[in-house]
Design a protein around this motif. Structure first.
Motif, PDB file in Angstrom:
ATOM      1  N   SER A 166      13.864  -8.566   9.243  1.00  0.00           N
ATOM      2  CA  SER A 166      13.055 -10.529   9.802  1.00  0.00           C
ATOM      3  C   SER A 166      13.014 -10.439  11.502  1.00  0.00           C
ATOM      4  CB  SER A 166      14.350 -11.110   9.337  1.00  0.00           C
ATOM      5  OG  SER A 166      16.176 -11.220  10.288  1.00  0.00           O
ATOM      6  N   LYS A 167      13.504  -9.765  12.133  1.00  0.00           N
ATOM      7  CA  LYS A 167      13.384  -9.921  13.364  1.00  0.00           C
ATOM      8  C   LYS A 167      12.124  -9.811  13.589  1.00  0.00           C
ATOM      9  CE  LYS A 167      17.910  -8.922  14.670  1.00  0.00           C
ATOM     10  NZ  LYS A 167      18.784  -7.952  15.893  1.00  0.00           N
ATOM     11  N   ALA A 168      11.294  -8.579  13.102  1.00  0.00           N
ATOM     12  CA  ALA A 168       9.657  -8.551  13.069  1.00  0.00           C
ATOM     13  C   ALA A 168       9.120  -9.224  13.845  1.00  0.00           C
ATOM     14  CB  ALA A 168       9.443  -7.163  12.283  1.00  0.00           C
ATOM     15  N   PRO A 169       8.339  -9.495  14.691  1.00  0.00           N
ATOM     16  CA  PRO A 169       7.532 -10.346  16.188  1.00  0.00           C
ATOM     17  C   PRO A 169       6.579 -10.571  14.535  1.00  0.00           C
ATOM     18  CG  PRO A 169       6.867  -8.279  16.852  1.00  0.00           C
ATOM     19  CD  PRO A 169       8.018  -8.359  16.019  1.00  0.00           C
ATOM     20  N   ARG A 170       5.362 -11.399  14.568  1.00  0.00           N
ATOM     21  CA  ARG A 170       4.809 -11.921  14.106  1.00  0.00           C
ATOM     22  C   ARG A 170       3.549 -11.164  13.553  1.00  0.00           C
ATOM     23  NH1 ARG A 170       2.963 -18.056  13.821  1.00  0.00           N
ATOM     24  NH2 ARG A 170       5.039 -18.401  13.742  1.00  0.00           N
ATOM     25  N   TRP A 171       3.119 -10.425  14.945  1.00  0.00           N
ATOM     26  CA  TRP A 171       2.093  -9.960  15.164  1.00  0.00           C
ATOM     27  C   TRP A 171       2.360  -8.488  14.467  1.00  0.00           C
ATOM     28  CZ3 TRP A 171       3.050  -5.168  16.913  1.00  0.00           C
ATOM     29  CH2 TRP A 171       4.507  -5.003  17.493  1.00  0.00           C
ATOM     30  N   ALA A 172       3.053  -8.181  14.549  1.00  0.00           N
ATOM     31  CA  ALA A 172       3.560  -6.757  13.702  1.00  0.00           C
ATOM     32  C   ALA A 172       3.468  -7.027  12.124  1.00  0.00           C
ATOM     33  CB  ALA A 172       5.258  -6.172  13.744  1.00  0.00           C
ATOM     34  N   LEU A 193      13.910  -4.256  -0.533  1.00  0.00           N
ATOM     35  CA  LEU A 193      13.490  -4.784   1.078  1.00  0.00           C
ATOM     36  C   LEU A 193      12.778  -3.705   1.711  1.00  0.00           C
ATOM     37  CD1 LEU A 193      14.718  -6.383   3.260  1.00  0.00           C
ATOM     38  CD2 LEU A 193      16.008  -4.540   3.591  1.00  0.00           C
ATOM     39  N   ILE A 194      13.062  -2.678   1.642  1.00  0.00           N
ATOM     40  CA  ILE A 194      12.311  -1.572   2.419  1.00  0.00           C
ATOM     41  C   ILE A 194      10.906  -1.607   1.594  1.00  0.00           C
ATOM     42  CG2 ILE A 194      11.470   1.072   2.947  1.00  0.00           C
ATOM     43  CD1 ILE A 194      14.287  -0.829   4.214  1.00  0.00           C
ATOM     44  N   GLN A 195      10.874  -1.841   0.517  1.00  0.00           N
ATOM     45  CA  GLN A 195       9.423  -1.140  -0.293  1.00  0.00           C
ATOM     46  C   GLN A 195       7.982  -2.203  -0.308  1.00  0.00           C
ATOM     47  OE1 GLN A 195       8.325   1.629  -1.106  1.00  0.00           O
ATOM     48  NE2 GLN A 195       9.459   2.929  -0.997  1.00  0.00           N
ATOM     49  N   ASN A 196       9.084  -3.917  -0.612  1.00  0.00           N
ATOM     50  CA  ASN A 196       8.341  -5.179  -0.118  1.00  0.00           C
ATOM     51  C   ASN A 196       8.029  -5.133   1.107  1.00  0.00           C
ATOM     52  OD1 ASN A 196       8.533  -4.855  -2.799  1.00  0.00           O
ATOM     53  ND2 ASN A 196      10.071  -6.338  -2.718  1.00  0.00           N
ATOM     54  N   ALA A 197       8.572  -4.569   2.068  1.00  0.00           N
ATOM     55  CA  ALA A 197       8.201  -5.150   3.391  1.00  0.00           C
ATOM     56  C   ALA A 197       6.877  -4.976   3.873  1.00  0.00           C
ATOM     57  CB  ALA A 197       9.190  -4.369   4.370  1.00  0.00           C
ATOM     58  N   PRO A 198       6.162  -5.802   4.890  1.00  0.00           N
ATOM     59  CA  PRO A 198       4.824  -5.575   5.326  1.00  0.00           C
ATOM     60  C   PRO A 198       4.680  -3.806   5.976  1.00  0.00           C
ATOM     61  CG  PRO A 198       5.365  -7.326   5.819  1.00  0.00           C
ATOM     62  CD  PRO A 198       6.460  -7.061   4.997  1.00  0.00           C
ATOM     63  N   ALA A 199       3.837  -3.777   5.679  1.00  0.00           N
ATOM     64  CA  ALA A 199       3.389  -1.964   6.639  1.00  0.00           C
ATOM     65  C   ALA A 199       4.104  -1.597   8.221  1.00  0.00           C
ATOM     66  CB  ALA A 199       2.046  -1.429   6.644  1.00  0.00           C
ATOM     67  N   GLY A 200       3.129  -2.627   8.979  1.00  0.00           N
ATOM     68  CA  GLY A 200       3.447  -2.891  10.030  1.00  0.00           C
ATOM     69  C   GLY A 200       5.032  -3.932  10.119  1.00  0.00           C
ATOM     70  N   VAL A 201       5.452  -4.023   9.596  1.00  0.00           N
ATOM     71  CA  VAL A 201       7.117  -3.995   9.988  1.00  0.00           C
ATOM     72  C   VAL A 201       7.901  -2.958  10.354  1.00  0.00           C
ATOM     73  CG1 VAL A 201       9.412  -5.464   8.886  1.00  0.00           C
ATOM     74  CG2 VAL A 201       7.268  -6.635   9.169  1.00  0.00           C
ATOM     75  N   LEU A 202       7.352  -1.909   8.927  1.00  0.00           N
ATOM     76  CA  LEU A 202       8.249  -1.203   8.662  1.00  0.00           C
ATOM     77  C   LEU A 202       7.563   0.006  10.474  1.00  0.00           C
ATOM     78  CD1 LEU A 202       8.009  -0.022   5.433  1.00  0.00           C
ATOM     79  CD2 LEU A 202       9.566  -0.818   6.476  1.00  0.00           C
ATOM     80  N   PHE A 203       6.313  -0.197  10.608  1.00  0.00           N
ATOM     81  CA  PHE A 203       5.750  -0.126  11.760  1.00  0.00           C
ATOM     82  C   PHE A 203       6.456  -0.492  13.141  1.00  0.00           C
ATOM     83  CE2 PHE A 203       2.984   0.260  15.427  1.00  0.00           C
ATOM     84  CZ  PHE A 203       2.580   1.578  15.416  1.00  0.00           C
ATOM     85  N   TRP A 204       6.445  -1.379  13.219  1.00  0.00           N
ATOM     86  CA  TRP A 204       7.800  -1.271  14.200  1.00  0.00           C
ATOM     87  C   TRP A 204       9.428  -1.288  14.358  1.00  0.00           C
ATOM     88  CZ3 TRP A 204      11.924  -5.400  13.878  1.00  0.00           C
ATOM     89  CH2 TRP A 204      12.622  -5.984  15.118  1.00  0.00           C
ATOM     90  N   ALA A 205       9.964  -1.516  13.057  1.00  0.00           N
ATOM     91  CA  ALA A 205      10.931  -0.686  12.762  1.00  0.00           C
ATOM     92  C   ALA A 205      11.680   0.391  12.869  1.00  0.00           C
ATOM     93  CB  ALA A 205      11.580  -1.063  11.390  1.00  0.00           C
ATOM     94  N   LEU A 206      10.236   1.588  12.844  1.00  0.00           N
ATOM     95  CA  LEU A 206      10.747   2.753  13.717  1.00  0.00           C
ATOM     96  C   LEU A 206      10.410   2.978  14.723  1.00  0.00           C
ATOM     97  CD1 LEU A 206       7.990   4.743  11.364  1.00  0.00           C
ATOM     98  CD2 LEU A 206      10.474   4.960  11.168  1.00  0.00           C
ATOM     99  N   ARG A 207       9.077   1.738  15.948  1.00  0.00           N
ATOM    100  CA  ARG A 207       9.254   2.605  16.753  1.00  0.00           C
ATOM    101  C   ARG A 207      10.224   1.884  17.752  1.00  0.00           C
ATOM    102  NH1 ARG A 207       5.084   2.768  20.446  1.00  0.00           N
ATOM    103  NH2 ARG A 207       4.909   1.481  22.022  1.00  0.00           N
TER     104      ARG A 207
END
Lengths: 290, 142
Positions: free
Chosen positions: B46-52, B98-112
């Motif tokens: 939920s902390k992922a920024p809007r751009w992500a 939670l993971i499967q419904n998360a936008p791809a960009g959010v997962l990318f941000w979380a990995l980074r």
């Protein structure tokens, strides 16, 4: 076959027969530190060799072995054990270092700071050149091992490490401040590096020779004088291209020729290192005691 | 050019200052204990920024990229998340809604970015392309 050649062949063979992939803590550089920390619980064992070719003193082969452990995501601790063999002279143990790196900020930023604190107990016979500070010069290597090893130095070394990862590139800058705990002024140095994998996207097949497993880069390092005389002159500076090959999941092989850029530098150094990573070493230790 | 600094006092002060800085950094890092609400991966995502959130996966639906992502997953992630991605110890189950419904960009941000305080490393050392390949694979775990 000479001993250095046998050691190099052994390292190459070790790399070629190990087959696991790369981990986050792996770094390409020999001297520069990036902000990438060792993963929590992972132990990395890394023997490294430095071949020095001075003009005014004997050639030498120095060795340092690193034991790097990720205490947690923001704290990496490392023990170095060092020695060297000088041509027409003896082989000596030169001392040890214990370093700690702390990453104070959570998450990835445009520039990521890491604070580095190290204690060194090394003799003047140390030739690993893990960093260049103060007025370090090629003249430091003149003298026999028996003379040089008699002088022991207890030093504290601090570094401000700044690192960025962007579009596959890693750019890292280190500012070094080192203090001999005896009465000596602070000595300063720098190291900067940039690197990139040869291929950014991975291929689906398991491969050893594909571009994603090779990293190329360059680092520059040198001294910045002392507290009493901060300068770029009269010190030594080096430029060192680097190539790393991720042989497998846990093994990385690195080579780097370094070229002296100033009159006080050694004309040529060659470094080779292999790192082997044991993932979740903490879990394995816990299993032993269950 | 040579700059001259005078005095042992200044040197002593700088030693103390350097150590104080290091101790403060350690203290700051150790003191940042997250509250209970922050502990789960849900709070982290939920902390992922809007751009992500608005980032699109350049490899979406590409089987070749998912296969490459699987290889990368086995190299980097399986040690904690398990070879099938169901999670070991404290690592998240990647099959969860939670993971499967998360936008791809959010997962990318979380990995980074990782979760350094919780032991999840930052994978920013890997090129963006490889992170997206891993995201593509994780999305196939549905």
């Amino acid at each position: 076959m000479g001993k250095p050649r046998r050691i190099a062949l052994f390292l190459l063979a070790l790399g070629a027969f190990c087959s696991r992939g790369l981990h986050a803590g792996d770094d390409l550089y020999f001297v520069t530190y990036s902000h990438n920390m060792e993963e929590r619980g992972n132990l990395e064992i890394s023997p490294n060799l430095v071949l020095g070719v001075p003009r005014t003193s004997n050639r030498f082969l120095a060795n340092w072995t690193e034991l790097e452990y990720g205490v947690n995501g923001w704290w990496t601790t490392e023990l170095y054990v060092e020695g060297q063999k000088t041509l027409h002279d003896s082989a000596v143990f030169t001392g040890f270092r214990w370093e700690n790196r702390f990453r104070p900020l959570e998450g990835e930023h445009w520039i990521n700071p890491v604070i580095y604190v190290e204690f060194e107990d090394i003799s003047d016979a140390d030739k690993t050149m893990k960093e260049v500070v103060g007025f370090d010069s090629k003249d430091d290597f003149i003298g026999s091992n028996s003379e040089l090893r008699a002088v022991r130095n207890h030093e504290v070394e601090t570094k401000l490490i700044l690192g960025s990862n962007h579009k596959g590139w890693n750019v890292s800058e280190n500012f070094i401040a080192e203090k001999n705990l005896a009465n000596a002024p602070w000595e300063f140095g720098y190291a900067v590096g940039a690197s990139r994998p040869l291929k950014l996207a991975a291929i689906s097949e398991s491969c050893r020779w594909c571009g994603e497993n090779f990293l190329a880069g360059v680092e520059f390092y040198g001294g910045l004088g002392t507290w009493n005389a901060a300068t770029l002159q009269g010190t030594s500076h080096y430029a060192a291209p680097i190539l790393a090959w991720r042989v497998g999941n846990s093994v990385t092989l690195r080579i780097s020729p370094a070229f002296g850029l100033s009159r006080n530098s050694l004309p040529f150094l060659a470094r080779i290192g292999v790192s082997y990573e044991i993932p979740r070493f903490d879990r394995q230790i816990r299993r032993w005691f269950r | 050019m040579i700059w001259h600094f005078d005095g042992r006092r200044t040197a002593t002060a700088s030693i103390i200052a350097a150590w104080a800085l290091c101790l403060m950094a350690v203290w700051a890092a150790a003191a940042r204990k997250p509250g209970k609400q922050e502990e789960g991966p849900a709070a982290q995502l939920s902390k992922a920024p809007r751009w992500a959130r608005s980032l699109g996966n350049p490899y979406q639906g590409q089987a070749e990229a998912a296969a490459a992502g699987k290889k990368l997953f086995q190299q980097h992630c399986a040690e904690c998340h398990g070879p099938d991605g169901r999670g070991l110890e404290h690592a998240a189950n990647l099959h969860s809604p939670l993971i499967q419904n998360a936008p791809a960009g959010v997962l990318f941000w979380a990995l980074r970015n990782g979760r350094l305080r919780k032991g999840m490393p930052s994978w920013s050392a890997l090129p963006d392309q490889q992170l997206w390949q891993m995201v593509t694979y994780v999305k196939t775990l549905k």
